[in-house]
Design a protein around this motif. Structure first.
Motif, PDB file in Angstrom:
ATOM      1  N   UNK A   1       0.853  -1.184   0.000  1.00  0.00           N
ATOM      2  CA  UNK A   1       0.000   0.000   0.000  1.00  0.00           C
ATOM      3  C   UNK A   1       0.890   1.234   0.000  1.00  0.00           C
ATOM      4  N   UNK A   2       0.554   2.185  -0.877  1.00  0.00           N
ATOM      5  CA  UNK A   2       1.293   3.426  -0.979  1.00  0.00           C
ATOM      6  C   UNK A   2       0.352   4.608  -0.975  1.00  0.00           C
ATOM      7  N   UNK A   3       0.919   5.800  -0.796  1.00  0.00           N
ATOM      8  CA  UNK A   3       0.088   6.995  -0.654  1.00  0.00           C
ATOM      9  C   UNK A   3      -0.294   7.631  -1.983  1.00  0.00           C
ATOM     10  N   UNK A   4       0.273   7.145  -3.085  1.00  0.00           N
ATOM     11  CA  UNK A   4       0.046   7.755  -4.395  1.00  0.00           C
ATOM     12  C   UNK A   4       0.182   6.682  -5.474  1.00  0.00           C
ATOM     13  N   UNK A   5      -0.575   6.780  -6.573  1.00  0.00           N
ATOM     14  CA  UNK A   5      -0.435   5.769  -7.635  1.00  0.00           C
ATOM     15  C   UNK A   5       0.988   5.626  -8.143  1.00  0.00           C
ATOM     16  N   UNK A   6       1.772   6.693  -8.099  1.00  0.00           N
ATOM     17  CA  UNK A   6       3.146   6.622  -8.587  1.00  0.00           C
ATOM     18  C   UNK A   6       4.002   5.655  -7.769  1.00  0.00           C
ATOM     19  N   UNK A   7       3.554   5.336  -6.550  1.00  0.00           N
ATOM     20  CA  UNK A   7       4.325   4.443  -5.687  1.00  0.00           C
ATOM     21  C   UNK A   7       4.295   2.994  -6.167  1.00  0.00           C
ATOM     22  N   UNK A   8       3.482   2.703  -7.175  1.00  0.00           N
ATOM     23  CA  UNK A   8       3.449   1.353  -7.744  1.00  0.00           C
ATOM     24  C   UNK A   8       4.490   1.156  -8.837  1.00  0.00           C
ATOM     25  N   UNK A   9       5.153   2.217  -9.256  1.00  0.00           N
ATOM     26  CA  UNK A   9       6.036   2.154 -10.421  1.00  0.00           C
ATOM     27  C   UNK A   9       7.105   1.067 -10.304  1.00  0.00           C
ATOM     28  N   UNK A  10       7.820   1.025  -9.204  1.00  0.00           N
ATOM     29  CA  UNK A  10       8.926   0.077  -9.061  1.00  0.00           C
ATOM     30  C   UNK A  10       8.438  -1.336  -8.765  1.00  0.00           C
ATOM     31  N   UNK A  11       7.154  -1.492  -8.498  1.00  0.00           N
ATOM     32  CA  UNK A  11       6.578  -2.816  -8.257  1.00  0.00           C
ATOM     33  C   UNK A  11       6.094  -3.480  -9.528  1.00  0.00           C
ATOM     34  N   UNK A  12       6.176  -2.786 -10.655  1.00  0.00           N
ATOM     35  CA  UNK A  12       5.548  -3.242 -11.878  1.00  0.00           C
ATOM     36  C   UNK A  12       5.923  -4.677 -12.268  1.00  0.00           C
ATOM     37  N   UNK A  13       7.179  -5.118 -12.184  1.00  0.00           N
ATOM     38  CA  UNK A  13       7.480  -6.503 -12.591  1.00  0.00           C
ATOM     39  C   UNK A  13       6.686  -7.539 -11.802  1.00  0.00           C
ATOM     40  N   UNK A  14       6.532  -7.343 -10.493  1.00  0.00           N
ATOM     41  CA  UNK A  14       5.803  -8.306  -9.669  1.00  0.00           C
ATOM     42  C   UNK A  14       4.302  -8.172  -9.866  1.00  0.00           C
ATOM     43  N   UNK A  15       3.832  -6.959 -10.079  1.00  0.00           N
ATOM     44  CA  UNK A  15       2.408  -6.760 -10.353  1.00  0.00           C
ATOM     45  C   UNK A  15       2.016  -7.397 -11.674  1.00  0.00           C
ATOM     46  N   UNK A  16       2.847  -7.211 -12.678  1.00  0.00           N
ATOM     47  CA  UNK A  16       2.532  -7.765 -13.998  1.00  0.00           C
ATOM     48  C   UNK A  16       2.510  -9.290 -13.986  1.00  0.00           C
ATOM     49  N   UNK A  17       3.307  -9.877 -13.115  1.00  0.00           N
ATOM     50  CA  UNK A  17       3.325 -11.350 -13.016  1.00  0.00           C
ATOM     51  C   UNK A  17       2.294 -11.872 -12.016  1.00  0.00           C
ATOM     52  N   UNK A  18       1.534 -10.975 -11.421  1.00  0.00           N
ATOM     53  CA  UNK A  18       0.519 -11.388 -10.459  1.00  0.00           C
ATOM     54  C   UNK A  18       1.090 -11.890  -9.150  1.00  0.00           C
ATOM     55  N   UNK A  19       2.301 -11.474  -8.812  1.00  0.00           N
ATOM     56  CA  UNK A  19       2.973 -11.975  -7.607  1.00  0.00           C
ATOM     57  C   UNK A  19       2.710 -11.113  -6.373  1.00  0.00           C
ATOM     58  N   UNK A  20       2.148  -9.929  -6.577  1.00  0.00           N
ATOM     59  CA  UNK A  20       1.733  -9.106  -5.444  1.00  0.00           C
ATOM     60  C   UNK A  20       0.615  -8.191  -5.900  1.00  0.00           C
ATOM     61  N   UNK A  21      -0.019  -7.532  -4.940  1.00  0.00           N
ATOM     62  CA  UNK A  21      -1.094  -6.583  -5.229  1.00  0.00           C
ATOM     63  C   UNK A  21      -0.701  -5.215  -4.689  1.00  0.00           C
ATOM     64  N   UNK A  22      -1.319  -4.172  -5.261  1.00  0.00           N
ATOM     65  CA  UNK A  22      -1.013  -2.811  -4.829  1.00  0.00           C
ATOM     66  C   UNK A  22      -2.305  -2.028  -4.604  1.00  0.00           C
ATOM     67  N   UNK A  23      -2.322  -1.206  -3.536  1.00  0.00           N
ATOM     68  CA  UNK A  23      -3.431  -0.300  -3.257  1.00  0.00           C
ATOM     69  C   UNK A  23      -2.877   1.092  -2.978  1.00  0.00           C
ATOM     70  N   UNK A  24      -3.578   2.109  -3.443  1.00  0.00           N
ATOM     71  CA  UNK A  24      -3.294   3.492  -3.062  1.00  0.00           C
ATOM     72  C   UNK A  24      -4.267   3.878  -1.950  1.00  0.00           C
ATOM     73  N   UNK A  25      -3.736   4.431  -0.856  1.00  0.00           N
ATOM     74  CA  UNK A  25      -4.602   4.725   0.284  1.00  0.00           C
ATOM     75  C   UNK A  25      -3.923   5.727   1.211  1.00  0.00           C
ATOM     76  N   UNK A  26      -4.697   6.221   2.159  1.00  0.00           N
ATOM     77  CA  UNK A  26      -4.185   7.043   3.242  1.00  0.00           C
ATOM     78  C   UNK A  26      -3.442   6.126   4.204  1.00  0.00           C
TER      79      UNK A  26
END
Length: 246
Positions: free
Chosen positions: A78-103
């Motif tokens: 979980x990150x505070x801004x959508x941009x915080x998912x940028x460096x997670x992209x390889x794992x997100x694209x492979x379905x190895x983790x999930x990402x949420x933007x939140x307070x």
């Protein structure tokens, strides 16, 4: 509150999730820093079953993602801004983790919704670390693992090294808060958790290791402190494992 009346936002993870910040850990010494961190983190999560759910708060830096995924945990970041998912992209694209933007000070997850919660590179820059720790504890069923820079360490000379850090690391270098072990233990206790382990990572300030830029030097200069126990008392950053009290 801000001067405009709007609530302050916990967004220090935007900087630590950037490519610029990741540059601080480039090269052999940076890889060594992350290897030490990953090894101690997995040890702190030891005993959790394979497939256990782990929430990484402010984890867009992706420093822990390879180790957590590799250990077989079910990882959510979980990150505070959508941009915080940028460096997670390889794992997100492979379905190895999930990402949420939140307070990050009001996490959108159920109480005890994850087996464990980890939070690195955030408490040192938090606008409200008491509330942050409270949220980490609220959503953790069994365990919270954090890192923090210790007031008891050689960070006491950090002001004198800050100019050097700024020159080496550029704009990714930020002032940070130091904490005493008792402050950390007390805050977890107020939230129903007990610190069962705290493990300092390095005796020598990380900026010194970066200045030299040699893993052979780093291993050699850190070895005596580990051997005679100085790292245990004066090392930093400290990795803390806190377990929910029965």
């Amino acid at each position: 509150m801000t001067t405009t009346g709007r609530p302050l936002r916990e967004d220090a993870d935007i900087e630590s999730s950037s490519d610029r910040y990741a540059g601080r850990f480039a090269g052999r010494v940076g890889e060594w820093f992350l290897d030490v961190q990953a090894r101690l983190t997995l040890a702190s999560l030891g005993g959790l079953p394979r497939g256990a759910t782990v929430l990484d708060v402010g984890g867009g830096h992706a420093q822990l993602t390879p180790a957590l995924v590799g250990a077989g945990y079910t990882v959510t970041v979980v990150g505070s801004d959508p941009s915080c998912a940028q460096r997670l992209r390889p794992w997100l694209d492979r379905g190895e983790c999930r990402y949420h933007t939140a307070d990050l000070l009001a996490l959108p997850f159920d109480d005890r919704g994850f087996d464990a919660v980890v939070c690195y590179r955030l408490i040192a820059h938090s606008i409200d670390w008491h509330r942050l720790v409270s949220e980490l504890c609220r959503v953790a069923r069994a365990r919270v693992v954090i890192d923090y820079p210790s007031r008891r360490s050689l960070n006491l000379i950090s002001d004198g090294l800050f100019t050097t850090k700024k020159r080496l690391e550029g704009e990714s270098t930020r002032p940070f808060l130091l904490y005493a072990p008792g402050e950390i233990r007390g805050e977890f206790a107020r939230n129903g958790f007990r610190v069962v382990a705290d493990t300092p990572q390095f005796l020598i300030p990380m900026v010194v290791h970066r200045m030299v830029g040699s893993t052979a030097f780093s291993r050699a200069i850190e070895a005596p402190g580990r051997l005679i126990g100085l790292t245990r008392w004066l090392g930093s950053p400290v990795i803390v494992r806190a377990d929910r009290t029965p």
